[in-house]
Design a protein around this motif. Structure first.
Motif, PDB file in Angstrom:
ATOM      1  N   PHE A  72       0.839  -1.199   0.000  1.00  0.00           N
ATOM      2  CA  PHE A  72       0.000   0.000   0.000  1.00  0.00           C
ATOM      3  C   PHE A  72       0.874   1.249   0.000  1.00  0.00           C
ATOM      4  N   SER A  73       0.362   2.291  -0.641  1.00  0.00           N
ATOM      5  CA  SER A  73       1.057   3.572  -0.639  1.00  0.00           C
ATOM      6  C   SER A  73       0.051   4.706  -0.465  1.00  0.00           C
ATOM      7  N   VAL A  74       0.557   5.856  -0.046  1.00  0.00           N
ATOM      8  CA  VAL A  74      -0.273   7.043   0.143  1.00  0.00           C
ATOM      9  C   VAL A  74      -0.527   7.682  -1.224  1.00  0.00           C
ATOM     10  N   PRO A  75      -1.771   8.036  -1.537  1.00  0.00           N
ATOM     11  CA  PRO A  75      -2.042   8.646  -2.845  1.00  0.00           C
ATOM     12  C   PRO A  75      -1.247   9.936  -3.049  1.00  0.00           C
ATOM     13  N   ARG A  76      -0.819  10.151  -4.275  1.00  0.00           N
ATOM     14  CA  ARG A  76      -0.148  11.397  -4.608  1.00  0.00           C
ATOM     15  C   ARG A  76      -1.165  12.529  -4.694  1.00  0.00           C
ATOM     16  N   LEU A  77      -0.681  13.744  -4.622  1.00  0.00           N
ATOM     17  CA  LEU A  77      -1.529  14.926  -4.712  1.00  0.00           C
ATOM     18  C   LEU A  77      -1.422  15.521  -6.111  1.00  0.00           C
ATOM     19  N   SER A  78      -2.514  16.111  -6.584  1.00  0.00           N
ATOM     20  CA  SER A  78      -2.481  16.780  -7.882  1.00  0.00           C
ATOM     21  C   SER A  78      -3.514  17.901  -7.904  1.00  0.00           C
ATOM     22  N   PHE A 155     -20.898  10.374   1.048  1.00  0.00           N
ATOM     23  CA  PHE A 155     -20.058  10.916  -0.024  1.00  0.00           C
ATOM     24  C   PHE A 155     -19.404  12.228   0.420  1.00  0.00           C
ATOM     25  N   ILE A 156     -20.163  13.075   1.108  1.00  0.00           N
ATOM     26  CA  ILE A 156     -19.636  14.356   1.566  1.00  0.00           C
ATOM     27  C   ILE A 156     -18.499  14.146   2.561  1.00  0.00           C
ATOM     28  N   GLU A 157     -18.671  13.208   3.480  1.00  0.00           N
ATOM     29  CA  GLU A 157     -17.617  12.945   4.463  1.00  0.00           C
ATOM     30  C   GLU A 157     -16.358  12.410   3.786  1.00  0.00           C
ATOM     31  N   GLN A 158     -16.539  11.579   2.770  1.00  0.00           N
ATOM     32  CA  GLN A 158     -15.378  11.075   2.039  1.00  0.00           C
ATOM     33  C   GLN A 158     -14.674  12.212   1.308  1.00  0.00           C
ATOM     34  N   LEU A 159     -15.435  13.105   0.711  1.00  0.00           N
ATOM     35  CA  LEU A 159     -14.846  14.254   0.028  1.00  0.00           C
ATOM     36  C   LEU A 159     -14.118  15.164   1.009  1.00  0.00           C
ATOM     37  N   HIS A 160     -14.666  15.340   2.213  1.00  0.00           N
ATOM     38  CA  HIS A 160     -14.004  16.156   3.221  1.00  0.00           C
ATOM     39  C   HIS A 160     -12.642  15.581   3.582  1.00  0.00           C
ATOM     40  N   ASP A 161     -12.577  14.270   3.755  1.00  0.00           N
ATOM     41  CA  ASP A 161     -11.297  13.646   4.085  1.00  0.00           C
ATOM     42  C   ASP A 161     -10.273  13.856   2.969  1.00  0.00           C
ATOM     43  N   GLN A 162     -10.704  13.687   1.738  1.00  0.00           N
ATOM     44  CA  GLN A 162      -9.788  13.889   0.615  1.00  0.00           C
ATOM     45  C   GLN A 162      -9.374  15.355   0.506  1.00  0.00           C
ATOM     46  N   PHE A 163     -10.323  16.248   0.688  1.00  0.00           N
ATOM     47  CA  PHE A 163     -10.047  17.685   0.610  1.00  0.00           C
ATOM     48  C   PHE A 163      -9.075  18.113   1.710  1.00  0.00           C
ATOM     49  N   ASP A 164      -9.258  17.538   2.903  1.00  0.00           N
ATOM     50  CA  ASP A 164      -8.426  17.944   4.030  1.00  0.00           C
ATOM     51  C   ASP A 164      -6.979  17.511   3.873  1.00  0.00           C
ATOM     52  N   ARG A 165      -6.694  16.529   3.053  1.00  0.00           N
ATOM     53  CA  ARG A 165      -5.305  16.158   2.772  1.00  0.00           C
ATOM     54  C   ARG A 165      -4.551  17.340   2.152  1.00  0.00           C
ATOM     55  N   TYR A 166      -5.271  18.167   1.412  1.00  0.00           N
ATOM     56  CA  TYR A 166      -4.680  19.354   0.801  1.00  0.00           C
ATOM     57  C   TYR A 166      -4.747  20.550   1.763  1.00  0.00           C
ATOM     58  N   ALA A 216      -3.391  26.926  -2.616  1.00  0.00           N
ATOM     59  CA  ALA A 216      -2.157  27.639  -2.263  1.00  0.00           C
ATOM     60  C   ALA A 216      -1.211  26.727  -1.492  1.00  0.00           C
ATOM     61  N   HIS A 217      -1.761  25.927  -0.575  1.00  0.00           N
ATOM     62  CA  HIS A 217      -0.936  25.001   0.182  1.00  0.00           C
ATOM     63  C   HIS A 217      -0.307  23.964  -0.741  1.00  0.00           C
ATOM     64  N   TYR A 218      -1.104  23.463  -1.667  1.00  0.00           N
ATOM     65  CA  TYR A 218      -0.578  22.453  -2.612  1.00  0.00           C
ATOM     66  C   TYR A 218       0.551  23.039  -3.454  1.00  0.00           C
ATOM     67  N   GLN A 219       0.336  24.256  -3.948  1.00  0.00           N
ATOM     68  CA  GLN A 219       1.353  24.875  -4.809  1.00  0.00           C
ATOM     69  C   GLN A 219       2.647  25.131  -4.059  1.00  0.00           C
ATOM     70  N   GLN A 220       2.554  25.374  -2.755  1.00  0.00           N
ATOM     71  CA  GLN A 220       3.755  25.584  -1.950  1.00  0.00           C
ATOM     72  C   GLN A 220       4.553  24.295  -1.768  1.00  0.00           C
ATOM     73  N   HIS A 221       3.892  23.161  -1.959  1.00  0.00           N
ATOM     74  CA  HIS A 221       4.539  21.872  -1.749  1.00  0.00           C
ATOM     75  C   HIS A 221       4.945  21.203  -3.068  1.00  0.00           C
ATOM     76  N   THR A 222       4.817  21.920  -4.194  1.00  0.00           N
ATOM     77  CA  THR A 222       5.188  21.323  -5.487  1.00  0.00           C
ATOM     78  C   THR A 222       6.283  22.144  -6.135  1.00  0.00           C
TER      79      THR A 222
END
Length: 222
Positions: A72-78, A155-166, A216-222
């Protein structure tokens, strides 16, 4: 894999699942990182069977990537993924909140006021850490609770978890954070007034502002 949450000895699959889910959302693992099973077993003090069950569930949930015969691996961000998540939040969360405003009863109003009060008090008394994050999640769950669809909430809770990774890649600028905090209060006011159209419009703006911060947070990490 530093600063990962501790687990009590003999943890069950459900408990390790929840602890790992929180650690993945918090960004305790690096995006793209391959998880070492033995290291996870040792750190969380958990057996192989419940650990694998939790990892499989997290992969099905979308917080891990399962590779054939390679673990298993952690999903990449995009940016594309973040934009997709934000778009779906606008569609689904906006619809759910609009329905909730139309259908919520007196008990929902009381629950919403209580959730908003706890969050507002935390805004002034604690850092934007785990305590605040838990209250923030509970507040958003309460906003949409009476929408009438269990699946929509899932579905909303799943989206929140994915969104919060960013979103949790870094701290929010103070002025933006204050604007978002103020909108929490405004969302409650519109909900209590039963102004579903205005409530949805404000929710859309709230999600858009959050997206801009996360981007903005994502762009700072790429």
């Amino acid at each position: 894999m530093d600063n990962v949450s501790e687990m009590p000895s003999g943890a069950s699959s459900s408990r390790i699942y929840e602890t790992l889910r929180k650690d993945l959302v918090r960004g305790r693992f690096v995006a793209g990182e391959k998880l070492a099973i033995n290291a996870l077993k040792a750190h969380y003090d958990v057996g192989l069977s419940p650990l694998r069950e939790a990892l499989n569930k997290l992969a099905a949930y979308g917080l891990l990537v399962q590779e054939n015969q390679r673990g298993f691996s952690v999903p990449r961000l995009s940016r594309e993924e973040l934009e997709d998540i934000a778009h779906l939040r606008l569609e689904l969360e906006g619809m759910a909140f609009e329905r909730a405003v139309e259908r919520g009863d007196d008990r929902w109003e009381a629950s919403l006021l209580a959730a908003a009060h706890r969050l507002k008090r935390a805004d002034k008394t604690v850092d934007k850490g785990d305590v605040w994050e838990q209250l923030h999640t509970q507040f958003h769950r309460t906003l949409v609770a009476p929408c009438g669809s269990v699946w929509l909430i899932r579905f909303i809770e799943q989206l929140h978890d994915q969104f919060d990774r960013y979103r949790r890649l870094g701290p929010n600028p103070p002025l933006i954070r204050q604007a978002l905090d103020d909108q929490h209060h405004e969302l409650v006011e519109l909900a209590l007034k039963r102004d579903a159209q205005a409530a949805r419009a404000l929710m859309d703006d709230h999600i858009q502002k959050s997206f801009e911060v996360a981007l903005a947070h994502y762009q700072q990490h790429t």
